[in-house]
Motif scaffolding. Structure first.
Motif, mmCIF file in Angstrom:
data_model
loop_
_atom_site.group_PDB
_atom_site.id
_atom_site.type_symbol
_atom_site.label_atom_id
_atom_site.label_comp_id
_atom_site.label_asym_id
_atom_site.label_seq_id
_atom_site.Cartn_x
_atom_site.Cartn_y
_atom_site.Cartn_z
ATOM 1 N N TYR A 58 62.296 29.355 -21.796
ATOM 2 C CA TYR A 58 60.948 29.407 -22.394
ATOM 3 C C TYR A 58 60.375 27.985 -22.762
ATOM 4 O O TYR A 58 59.384 27.676 -22.410
ATOM 5 N N ILE A 59 61.079 27.339 -23.732
ATOM 6 C CA ILE A 59 61.085 25.995 -23.941
ATOM 7 C C ILE A 59 60.848 24.802 -22.779
ATOM 8 O O ILE A 59 59.680 24.154 -22.822
ATOM 9 N N LEU A 60 61.621 25.111 -21.949
ATOM 10 C CA LEU A 60 61.613 24.375 -20.855
ATOM 11 C C LEU A 60 60.457 24.622 -19.830
ATOM 12 O O LEU A 60 59.984 23.701 -19.506
ATOM 13 N N PHE A 61 59.852 25.825 -19.601
ATOM 14 C CA PHE A 61 58.752 26.050 -18.765
ATOM 15 C C PHE A 61 57.571 25.649 -19.894
ATOM 16 O O PHE A 61 56.679 25.184 -19.238
ATOM 17 N N TYR A 62 57.823 25.950 -21.066
ATOM 18 C CA TYR A 62 56.227 25.737 -21.796
ATOM 19 C C TYR A 62 56.358 24.099 -21.796
ATOM 20 O O TYR A 62 55.043 23.422 -21.539
ATOM 21 N N GLY A 63 57.246 23.281 -21.977
ATOM 22 C CA GLY A 63 57.044 21.927 -21.834
ATOM 23 C C GLY A 63 56.742 21.338 -20.532
ATOM 24 O O GLY A 63 55.716 20.616 -20.630
ATOM 25 N N SER A 64 57.090 21.822 -19.502
ATOM 26 C CA SER A 64 56.590 21.600 -18.284
ATOM 27 C C SER A 64 55.199 21.782 -17.909
ATOM 28 O O SER A 64 54.598 21.197 -17.405
ATOM 29 N N TRP A 65 54.944 22.957 -18.483
ATOM 30 C CA TRP A 65 53.557 23.503 -18.403
ATOM 31 C C TRP A 65 52.592 22.666 -18.834
ATOM 32 O O TRP A 65 51.180 22.531 -18.579
ATOM 33 N N ILE A 66 52.578 22.360 -20.385
ATOM 34 C CA ILE A 66 51.698 21.276 -21.062
ATOM 35 C C ILE A 66 52.008 19.825 -20.863
ATOM 36 O O ILE A 66 51.320 19.104 -21.562
ATOM 37 N N LYS A 67 52.470 19.478 -19.996
ATOM 38 C CA LYS A 67 52.805 18.033 -19.736
ATOM 39 C C LYS A 67 51.466 17.458 -19.288
ATOM 40 O O LYS A 67 50.772 18.014 -18.462
ATOM 41 N N VAL A 68 51.173 16.428 -20.116
ATOM 42 C CA VAL A 68 49.616 15.812 -19.892
ATOM 43 C C VAL A 68 49.913 14.610 -18.898
ATOM 44 O O VAL A 68 50.660 13.654 -18.863
ATOM 45 N N GLU A 69 48.925 14.915 -17.602
ATOM 46 C CA GLU A 69 48.866 13.864 -16.683
ATOM 47 C C GLU A 69 47.745 12.992 -17.281
ATOM 48 O O GLU A 69 46.726 13.400 -17.441
ATOM 49 N N SER A 70 48.239 11.624 -16.993
ATOM 50 C CA SER A 70 47.039 10.590 -17.179
ATOM 51 C C SER A 70 46.039 10.802 -16.151
ATOM 52 O O SER A 70 46.378 10.747 -15.041
ATOM 53 N N GLU A 71 44.982 10.215 -16.444
ATOM 54 C CA GLU A 71 43.913 10.136 -15.618
ATOM 55 C C GLU A 71 42.973 8.816 -15.591
ATOM 56 O O GLU A 71 42.812 8.464 -16.906
#
Length: 346
Positions: A58-71
């Motif tokens: 769950y932590i691994l999935f959540y961390g990947s999901w909320i990863k902020v992409e710079s723009e």
């Protein structure tokens, strides 16, 4: 309905009896333990392992999901209002790919240093101070402002000069302070950082000034420095058979108006208002060197005092006289040299 119930029962039994650490039947003989208890421990381990593994996934999935992409957004003609809007929307996640991350305060900060009105006035000028000088000042009574006016204004001028130099140094230090940041800051945050820097410099300068004045004051008191005007100590000579025997010092006595008695410097400190006698009274006609004749026409110099040292007197002064036309005119009347420099008109 029975099939669903049977299926749920099977699921329950499967989970309850699921064991990842099942041993071969012959291996139980090597453990020398009760097979039932040993099996129960294996099930507990299985449940703990599955729980921890699920949390990890769950932590691994959540961390990947909320990863902020710079723009990257290019904005031309940036103003402070645009910066505040960006900060309000994105907070400190906004960064600027600038070639440098530091900038001196002097490039965007404007200083406006305001000195005390007296320190910005003619009253600390050389011409005014020299106009207060009397070569025979020590012949006036110790309560007479003509005795101490020159020394008090000379001291005031020097303290103002020190203050001006310290203010100039603070201004230079603030201007040369670097603002270092790679993230976007709102105008309020920048203002807060600048105010904290200035306040730190001011408090540091104030501490230095107070330490200097305390050292100066302590040096005068502890080393018994004698004022040339005799405001704190008087030198006297004892005679034996009309022959000088020894020179000794006596603390200058000041009349404590409230207690109606004299107190000597070194034993006590008495702060009295500075007084000027009537101009019609000649120096040789003064009835008392130590005590003013309150029955005669005397004038109190508002906001100025006399005591053992000019430094102590200046600490007590509010200098109200310098804010009133009539009082300044009074000083000019009592100090003739001032007429050569200052002309006051209504």
């Amino acid at each position: 309905m029975m099939n669903m119930k049977t299926f749920l029962t099977w699921i329950y039994n499967f989970i309850w009896n699921y064991n990842l650490f099942t041993l071969e039947e012959d291996d139980y003989d090597d453990t020398n333990a009760d097979p039932v208890l040993f099996l129960r421990k294996q099930k507990y381990k299985t449940r703990l392992y599955i729980t921890l593994f699920t949390v990890f996934l769950y932590i691994l999935f959540y961390g990947s999901w909320i990863k902020v992409e710079s723009e990257t957004i290019i904005i031309s003609n940036v103003t402070s209002n645009i910066v505040d809007e960006l900060f309000s929307e994105y907070g400190q996640t906004v960064s600027c790919p600038c070639s440098t991350n530091t900038i001196l305060y002097q490039h965007f900060l404007s200083n406006n240093v305001t000195m005390h009105p007296v320190c910005s006035s003619d009253f600390i000028r050389k011409e005014w101070i020299e106009g207060l000088y009397f070569s025979n000042a020590s012949q006036y009574g110790i309560w007479d402002f003509r005795r101490v006016a020159y020394s008090q204004f000379e001291l005031l001028s020097r303290l103002c000069l020190i203050s001006q130099k310290m203010a100039s140094q603070i201004e230079t230090d603030v201007d040369n302070t670097e603002l270092v940041n790679i993230n976007l800051l709102s105008s309020k945050q920048i203002q807060l950082e600048i105010n904290n820097t200035i306040e730190f410099r001011k408090n540091n300068a104030l501490g230095q000034m107070i330490s200097f004045l305390n050292y100066w004051h302590t040096t005068i008191d502890r080393t018994f420095l004698v004022s040339a005007l005799g405001t704190n100590w008087m030198l006297r000579t004892s005679f034996v058979n009309n022959t000088p025997n020894e020179i000794f010092g006596l603390g200058t006595p000041y009349l404590d108006i409230n207690a109606e008695q004299f107190r000597q410097c070194g034993n006590a400190k008495v702060i009295n208002p500075a007084i000027l006698p009537s101009l019609s009274i000649d120096l040789s006609q003064l009835t008392s060197f130590w005590k003013p004749d309150f029955t005669s026409n005397i004038t109190i110099v508002k906001g100025f005092f006399v005591t053992c040292t000019s430094l102590d007197a200046l600490f007590e002064s509010t200098m109200d006289c310098l804010y009133e036309f009539e009082c300044v005119q009074l000083l000019i009347d009592y100090f003739p040299k001032l007429n050569q420099v200052f002309i006051i008109s209504t």
